[in-house]
Design a protein around this motif. Sequence first.
Motif, mmCIF file in Angstrom:
data_model
loop_
_atom_site.group_PDB
_atom_site.id
_atom_site.type_symbol
_atom_site.label_atom_id
_atom_site.label_comp_id
_atom_site.label_asym_id
_atom_site.label_seq_id
_atom_site.Cartn_x
_atom_site.Cartn_y
_atom_site.Cartn_z
ATOM 1 N N CYS A 1 0.437 -0.773 -0.016
ATOM 2 C CA CYS A 1 0.152 -0.134 -0.532
ATOM 3 C C CYS A 1 0.508 1.050 0.005
ATOM 4 O O CYS A 1 1.497 1.576 0.928
ATOM 5 N N CYS B 1 0.389 3.066 3.824
ATOM 6 C CA CYS B 1 0.612 2.731 5.205
ATOM 7 C C CYS B 1 2.177 2.027 5.055
ATOM 8 O O CYS B 1 2.543 0.756 5.965
ATOM 9 N N CYS C 1 -8.184 0.260 1.591
ATOM 10 C CA CYS C 1 -6.402 -0.562 1.943
ATOM 11 C C CYS C 1 -7.402 -1.059 2.530
ATOM 12 O O CYS C 1 -7.900 -0.999 3.616
ATOM 13 N N CYS D 1 -5.378 0.444 5.872
ATOM 14 C CA CYS D 1 -5.243 2.164 6.491
ATOM 15 C C CYS D 1 -6.783 2.876 5.754
ATOM 16 O O CYS D 1 -6.366 3.644 5.793
#
Length: 277
Positions: A46, A49, A71, A74
């Motif tokens: 990601c 994060c 995601c 996060c």
Amino acid sequence: MIATAGIETVIATLGGVFGLLIGSFLNVVVYRVPAGISIVAPPSACPKCGQHIRGYDNIPVLSWLVLRGKCRDCNAPISSRYPLVELATGLLFVVVAVRFWPTGSGTSLVAALVTLVAFLYLMAISVALALIDVDTHRLPNAITYPSYVVIGVLLAVASALTDDWGAFVRGVIGAAILGAVYLVLAIAVPGGMGLGDVKLAGVLGLALAYLGWGPLAVGAFGAFLVGGIFALVLMLLRRASWRGGIPFGPSMLIGAWIGVLVGSAVWTTYLATLGLA
Ligand SMILES: [Zn+2]
């Protein structure tokens, strides 16, 4: 014995599933190649994060739908472009599988399969290069150079298996012709075509002329037709000024695929209309 329609459905489905997986890989290629990052390592993460994408969150299209475009860790939004590229690649692979349906038996069947692989590869780089050109106005050598080798070797093998070197020689001549046309355009119209377009033209000329002069002519003309339509639409939408700002790669690629898919038929009809055939 399985009915022919049954086999066709199985092959089209396999082509589609394969295309979804390749589409997922192309998302990585489109993001990493222009940035100069390896396409094999590190694993996808990601961007917000940094959490590595888990295997079960990396299933084409489905994972994006299950995660509702966010995601897992996060909640950062994941662009809908990713599943759309996967879906489009899946559908386009079905189209290629149908166009280059492997037929015959023995070596001619193997040659047909090799040809199918060559054009599936061409479709994969077409999707990647079109997106990269839109994103960055570049057609990276890291994709175009290896394409000469991959497509050249596969089509040479297909020619060797069928003992039809005429098609391969025609392909090489086509690569030289289309590359030369774009080189002249790049020199004559500064700020128009780039050298990336010239290098791509060689790859497309090779694949198109391998299929015949008709596909080459239709594919080459198709690029300018599609490019003209794009320019007109973007101007009407006031998204681009008269002087450029529109990458030509996507038009070249769409034009080439028109040549691959319907070039022979269009060319024959055109010659008949002129009373030449
Ligand atoms: Zn995240």
